[in-house]
Write a protein that holds these residues in place. Sequence first.
Motif, PDB file in Angstrom:
ATOM      1  N   ASN A 125      60.767  22.508  33.378  1.00 33.10           N
ATOM      2  CA  ASN A 125      59.693  21.582  33.006  1.00 33.10           C
ATOM      3  C   ASN A 125      59.763  21.292  31.511  1.00 33.10           C
ATOM      4  N   ALA A 126      58.959  20.365  31.072  1.00 32.85           N
ATOM      5  CA  ALA A 126      58.907  20.022  29.651  1.00 32.85           C
ATOM      6  C   ALA A 126      57.469  19.827  29.218  1.00 32.85           C
ATOM      7  N   VAL A 127      57.234  20.000  27.932  1.00 31.96           N
ATOM      8  CA  VAL A 127      55.933  19.734  27.327  1.00 31.96           C
ATOM      9  C   VAL A 127      56.138  18.681  26.241  1.00 31.96           C
ATOM     10  N   ALA A 128      55.500  17.532  26.391  1.00 28.95           N
ATOM     11  CA  ALA A 128      55.553  16.474  25.388  1.00 28.95           C
ATOM     12  C   ALA A 128      54.283  16.557  24.550  1.00 28.95           C
ATOM     13  N   PHE A 129      54.448  16.795  23.284  1.00 22.98           N
ATOM     14  CA  PHE A 129      53.253  17.007  22.467  1.00 22.98           C
ATOM     15  C   PHE A 129      53.110  15.953  21.381  1.00 22.98           C
ATOM     16  N   GLY A 130      51.880  15.785  20.961  1.00 24.04           N
ATOM     17  CA  GLY A 130      51.523  14.937  19.840  1.00 24.04           C
ATOM     18  C   GLY A 130      50.195  15.428  19.317  1.00 24.04           C
ATOM     19  N   SER A 131      49.865  15.114  18.088  1.00 32.35           N
ATOM     20  CA  SER A 131      48.617  15.590  17.480  1.00 32.35           C
ATOM     21  C   SER A 131      48.532  17.117  17.510  1.00 32.35           C
ATOM     22  N   VAL A 132      49.682  17.764  17.348  1.00 35.27           N
ATOM     23  CA  VAL A 132      49.773  19.221  17.268  1.00 35.27           C
ATOM     24  C   VAL A 132      50.403  19.567  15.925  1.00 35.27           C
ATOM     25  N   MET A 133      49.884  20.596  15.258  1.00 36.39           N
ATOM     26  CA  MET A 133      50.337  20.937  13.920  1.00 36.39           C
ATOM     27  C   MET A 133      51.680  21.664  13.964  1.00 36.39           C
ATOM     28  N   SER A 134      52.728  20.886  14.154  1.00 36.72           N
ATOM     29  CA  SER A 134      54.093  21.408  14.119  1.00 36.72           C
ATOM     30  C   SER A 134      54.521  21.582  12.660  1.00 36.72           C
ATOM     31  N   ALA A 135      55.654  22.245  12.453  1.00 32.32           N
ATOM     32  CA  ALA A 135      56.169  22.420  11.096  1.00 32.32           C
ATOM     33  C   ALA A 135      56.496  21.071  10.465  1.00 32.32           C
ATOM     34  N   SER A 136      57.030  20.146  11.270  1.00 29.42           N
ATOM     35  CA  SER A 136      57.368  18.828  10.742  1.00 29.42           C
ATOM     36  C   SER A 136      56.115  18.049  10.351  1.00 29.42           C
ATOM     37  N   LEU A 137      55.049  18.179  11.144  1.00 27.08           N
ATOM     38  CA  LEU A 137      53.815  17.476  10.805  1.00 27.08           C
ATOM     39  C   LEU A 137      53.186  18.060   9.544  1.00 27.08           C
ATOM     40  N   GLN A 138      53.264  19.357   9.385  1.00 26.87           N
ATOM     41  CA  GLN A 138      52.763  19.982   8.159  1.00 26.87           C
ATOM     42  C   GLN A 138      53.466  19.397   6.945  1.00 26.87           C
ATOM     43  N   HIS A 139      54.771  19.242   7.059  1.00 29.21           N
ATOM     44  CA  HIS A 139      55.559  18.686   5.951  1.00 29.21           C
ATOM     45  C   HIS A 139      55.141  17.248   5.655  1.00 29.21           C
ATOM     46  N   ILE A 140      54.947  16.458   6.709  1.00 30.95           N
ATOM     47  CA  ILE A 140      54.565  15.060   6.531  1.00 30.95           C
ATOM     48  C   ILE A 140      53.188  14.950   5.890  1.00 30.95           C
ATOM     49  N   LEU A 141      52.253  15.810   6.298  1.00 31.32           N
ATOM     50  CA  LEU A 141      50.895  15.746   5.747  1.00 31.32           C
ATOM     51  C   LEU A 141      50.852  16.122   4.268  1.00 31.32           C
ATOM     52  N   LYS A 142      51.800  16.938   3.830  1.00 26.11           N
ATOM     53  CA  LYS A 142      51.869  17.253   2.402  1.00 26.11           C
ATOM     54  C   LYS A 142      52.261  16.011   1.597  1.00 26.11           C
ATOM     55  N   GLU A 143      53.133  15.203   2.193  1.00 24.75           N
ATOM     56  CA  GLU A 143      53.599  13.995   1.513  1.00 24.75           C
ATOM     57  C   GLU A 143      52.621  12.829   1.690  1.00 24.75           C
ATOM     58  N   TYR A 144      51.979  12.774   2.876  1.00 26.35           N
ATOM     59  CA  TYR A 144      51.049  11.681   3.178  1.00 26.35           C
ATOM     60  C   TYR A 144      49.721  12.273   3.677  1.00 26.35           C
ATOM     61  N   PRO A 145      48.888  12.779   2.780  1.00 23.10           N
ATOM     62  CA  PRO A 145      47.633  13.446   3.198  1.00 23.10           C
ATOM     63  C   PRO A 145      46.713  12.562   4.031  1.00 23.10           C
ATOM     64  N   ASP A 146      46.701  11.259   3.764  1.00 27.94           N
ATOM     65  CA  ASP A 146      45.805  10.356   4.486  1.00 27.94           C
ATOM     66  C   ASP A 146      46.215  10.174   5.940  1.00 27.94           C
ATOM     67  N   TYR A 147      47.420  10.592   6.284  1.00 25.23           N
ATOM     68  CA  TYR A 147      47.905  10.441   7.653  1.00 25.23           C
ATOM     69  C   TYR A 147      47.077  11.272   8.639  1.00 25.23           C
ATOM     70  N   ARG A 148      46.493  12.363   8.158  1.00 21.18           N
ATOM     71  CA  ARG A 148      45.644  13.187   9.024  1.00 21.18           C
ATOM     72  C   ARG A 148      44.489  12.360   9.595  1.00 21.18           C
ATOM     73  N   ASP A 149      43.830  11.588   8.743  1.00 21.71           N
ATOM     74  CA  ASP A 149      42.708  10.766   9.206  1.00 21.71           C
ATOM     75  C   ASP A 149      43.167   9.756  10.248  1.00 21.71           C
ATOM     76  N   ASP A 150      44.366   9.193  10.055  1.00 21.94           N
ATOM     77  CA  ASP A 150      44.883   8.207  10.990  1.00 21.94           C
ATOM     78  C   ASP A 150      45.179   8.836  12.351  1.00 21.94           C
ATOM     79  N   ILE A 151      45.777  10.038  12.331  1.00 23.93           N
ATOM     80  CA  ILE A 151      46.067  10.737  13.590  1.00 23.93           C
ATOM     81  C   ILE A 151      44.763  11.049  14.329  1.00 23.93           C
ATOM     82  N   GLU A 152      43.818  11.621  13.611  1.00 20.87           N
ATOM     83  CA  GLU A 152      42.561  12.004  14.255  1.00 20.87           C
ATOM     84  C   GLU A 152      41.811  10.795  14.796  1.00 20.87           C
TER      85      GLU A 152
END
Length: 268
Positions: free
Chosen positions: A190-217
Amino acid sequence: MSFSIAGKTAIVTGAANGIGLAISREFAEHGANVMMVDMDDKQLAKEVKGLPEDGNVRHFSGDLRERLTIANLLSATIDAFEGVDILVNASRQIMRTDPLDMDDDSIPTMLSQNLMTSLRISQAVAKRMIKQSEENGNSDAPVGAIVNMSSIAACRTNPDLMGYSMATAALEQMTRGLATALAPNRIRVNAVAFGSVMSASLQHILKEYPDYRDDIEAHTPLGRIAPPTELAETVRYLSSDASAFVTGQVITVDGGRTLLDPVRSPAH
């Protein structure tokens, strides 16, 4: 049906941080033997020290794109735990793609890292699971479970992530194909397709683009970004006998994000 994975042996790739680490912790805390795998040996060894010290966790570092590394991983797991029951392909890489640049190598890189590596290790582990089943001689018991980590990028269109999206879409088709091929051997895939989960890559992106959190939420009906632990619980379900009649499925864990228009901001 039991959600227990106690006593089972799991290989978890991408285990040095983020989602792979959360899955490793979830498994270890629920009594599984865990072989944590990653290329980052230093970070991997550091994280292993923070897990329960009851002797059920080992770690292995190496480049899983190499066939010999996969063989060595399997040998190390068998030496440590005498077998393998669960494989979680959580190792993944994200790169941007220029769709019109013929010299852009992001697409073959994404296919190699996120698709072919998962396929080869799944093949090797499945063969071992089948061998174990034949040695045990139990024709009715479940043999094993493979869980692939996908992403909602598989069904979204973002040219900047074309290579990553292609690889995750192919991974989901690989999941269905392997599930059908291995079903007679009582191995579920089986597989799990995820989004809006705090992965390591998303953590990195949010450091560079803090406002992206508001857009995701704002584009997630449940209105938040989930911690990796919530994803890990889904993976444990798919690895346990509670999902004994579930195979070839892609379970989406995204807080409802794919129900709305795509977030038009830096990539997940």
